[in-house]
Design a protein around this motif. Structure first.
Motif, PDB file in Angstrom:
ATOM      1  N   GLY A 207      11.449  -3.387  13.156  1.00  0.00           N
ATOM      2  CA  GLY A 207      10.433  -2.916  12.172  1.00  0.00           C
ATOM      3  C   GLY A 207       9.969  -3.825  11.753  1.00  0.00           C
ATOM      4  N   ILE A 208      11.531  -4.874  10.813  1.00  0.00           N
ATOM      5  CA  ILE A 208      10.510  -6.102   9.924  1.00  0.00           C
ATOM      6  C   ILE A 208       9.812  -6.400  11.044  1.00  0.00           C
TER       7      ILE A 208
ATOM      8  N   VAL B   5       6.845  -5.612  12.434  1.00  0.00           N
ATOM      9  CA  VAL B   5       5.830  -4.154  13.323  1.00  0.00           C
ATOM     10  C   VAL B   5       5.667  -4.255  11.464  1.00  0.00           C
ATOM     11  N   LEU B   6       5.970  -4.493  10.859  1.00  0.00           N
ATOM     12  CA  LEU B   6       5.686  -3.997   9.056  1.00  0.00           C
ATOM     13  C   LEU B   6       5.455  -5.678   9.075  1.00  0.00           C
ATOM     14  N   PHE B   7       5.579  -6.843   9.174  1.00  0.00           N
ATOM     15  CA  PHE B   7       5.108  -7.585   8.780  1.00  0.00           C
ATOM     16  C   PHE B   7       3.322  -7.981   9.275  1.00  0.00           C
TER      17      PHE B   7
ATOM     18  N   VAL C 172       1.466  -5.626  10.300  1.00  0.00           N
ATOM     19  CA  VAL C 172       0.633  -4.847   9.723  1.00  0.00           C
ATOM     20  C   VAL C 172       0.031  -4.891   8.586  1.00  0.00           C
ATOM     21  N   GLY C 173       1.223  -6.069   7.431  1.00  0.00           N
ATOM     22  CA  GLY C 173       0.561  -6.732   6.804  1.00  0.00           C
ATOM     23  C   GLY C 173      -0.046  -7.297   6.712  1.00  0.00           C
TER      24      GLY C 173
END
Length: 398
Positions: free
Chosen positions: A47-48, A50-52, A54-55
């Motif tokens: 999840g981390i 993927v979020l990175f 997306v950023g």
């Protein structure tokens, strides 16, 4: 998009912080992660990542975002393939199950250091010599060809020249002393097998870096994307090892899928090298008008190949047979290595897995059973595990 120094510093600090958190809160105290623990933290680290990504997509644009995800998925798949070798090394050295976490974390940290060094060297070479893309493409095509060769466990022996040299030059113990690298034996300081395991893991990490870095440079030349995609693919690898333990042997077609992916990226690199050509003996040193493969297409091919590979492996009867055979051999060794004072719950869990795998082996079709390596030795180990379990029950009976 140019990445500023503060962003680099924050990113590196965040990655180091995650590794430190992993050590102090999970690895420092030796234990075997439960399936729930491994699942939860694997999901957190993915999840981390993927979020990175997306950023990166939002702040850097769709091109950078696509390059990051293509690199992350490719490096993650290559990292899973690395787990096969880690498993073989730890099985060869009979690393106690609770101590395997520390070995894996060491492998992750060393791999990150080795790959970071290769990233810097690769970026410097690309900036100075465009023909390096030819070299990277050739490396990936050769690697892809090697992955298509049939392999067994012997192809990744832990008893390599470094280990043999260490055993010859230094005093080594045959027993573990917890997770210590050195111990006192007969009044003198000697290395434990744990240090030799670390050496073996470190050596394989360097070899893996030689394959993985050209692969991601074939998808992007942005050093920030190369570094972060590589780093986030390695974070959480320890948890993933315990989550898919038992399924590693099931992924019998993973090497073929990786061969296709690396071959595809190798062709992409060669095409890019032709487009940027400066070599005098090719088209007079002028660029060659060839089709270049987009990052979006690359991401689609990588994801498609991996999905097909995993599905084909999971439905394959041969994969199920190989999983049962390898699991029975591993769990028989694990059980026979248990001390009498070992955790009763861990003992029963290992024994239950062995019983289930023994039943699966007994039900194998003759064509699969004929492929069991050293079948008599395997059956003898299982029989000895039964005898040891009966003796344990007799000694603990009220």
């Amino acid at each position: 998009m140019d990445v500023s120094a503060p962003v680099w510093a924050l990113t590196i600090a965040g990655i180091v912080g995650l590794l430190a958190f992993d050590f102090f809160f999970h690895v420092r105290k030796a234990h075997t992660p439960t399936l729930r623990e491994a699942s939860f933290w694997s999901a957190i680290y993915i999840g981390i990542a993927v979020l990175f990504g997306v950023g990166v997509w939002v702040l850097g644009g769709s091109t950078m975002g696509t390059e990051y995800f293509a690199g992350y998925v490719t490096e993650k798949a290559l990292s899973v393939d690395n787990l096969f070798v880690f498993l073989i090394i730890m099985s060869s050295f009979r690393v106690p199950r609770p101590d395997q976490q520390k070995v894996l974390l060491f492998g992750i940290v060393f791999s990150l250091i080795a790959r970071s060094a290769f990233i810097l060297l690769g970026a410097a070479a690309i900036n100075r010599f465009s023909w390096v893309f030819y070299l990277f493409g050739l490396i990936l095509l050769v690697t892809a060809g090697n992955l298509l060769k049939p392999e067994g466990e012997d192809s990744h022996s832990a008893d390599n020249i470094v280990i043999r040299l260490a055993r010859k030059l230094f005093h080594t113990s045959d027993r573990y002393d917890g997770d210590k690298l050195f111990t006192i034996e007969n009044g003198r300081r000697v290395m434990t097998p744990m240090l030799l395991v670390m050496v073996a893991i470190g050596g394989t990490d360097v070899l893996f870096a030689l394959d993985s870095i050209p692969a991601i440079f074939g998808l992007t030349q942005n050093v920030f994307i190369v570094f972060t995609a590589t780093a986030f693919s390695l974070l959480g690898l320890r948890q993933l090892y315990f989550l898919i333990d038992g399924l590693l042997d099931r992924l019998i077609y993973l090497s073929y899928g990786l061969a296709i992916i690396l071959g595809f990226i190798g062709v992409k690199l060669v095409l890019h090298a032709l487009h940027e050509n400066t070599l005098g003996f090719i088209n007079g040193g002028e660029h060659v008008d060839v089709v270049e493969i987009s990052t979006e297409l690359s991401l689609g091919v990588i994801l498609g190949v991996l999905v097909i590979t995993v599905i084909a492996s999971m439905v394959s009867p041969r994969g199920a047979a190989q999983t049962a055979i390898s699991g029975a051999r591993r769990h028989a060794i694990d059980y026979l290595d248990l001390d009498f004072e070992a955790d009763p719950a861990e003992r029963e869990k290992t024994y239950a897995k062995l019983i289930a795998e023994e039943a699966q082996i007994a039900a194998l079709a003759p064509k699969f059973r004929a492929k069991i390596k050293d079948e008599e030795k395997l059956l003898a180990m299982i029989a000895q595990a039964h005898a040891d379990h009966d003796a344990y029950l007799a000694r603990t009976a009220p």
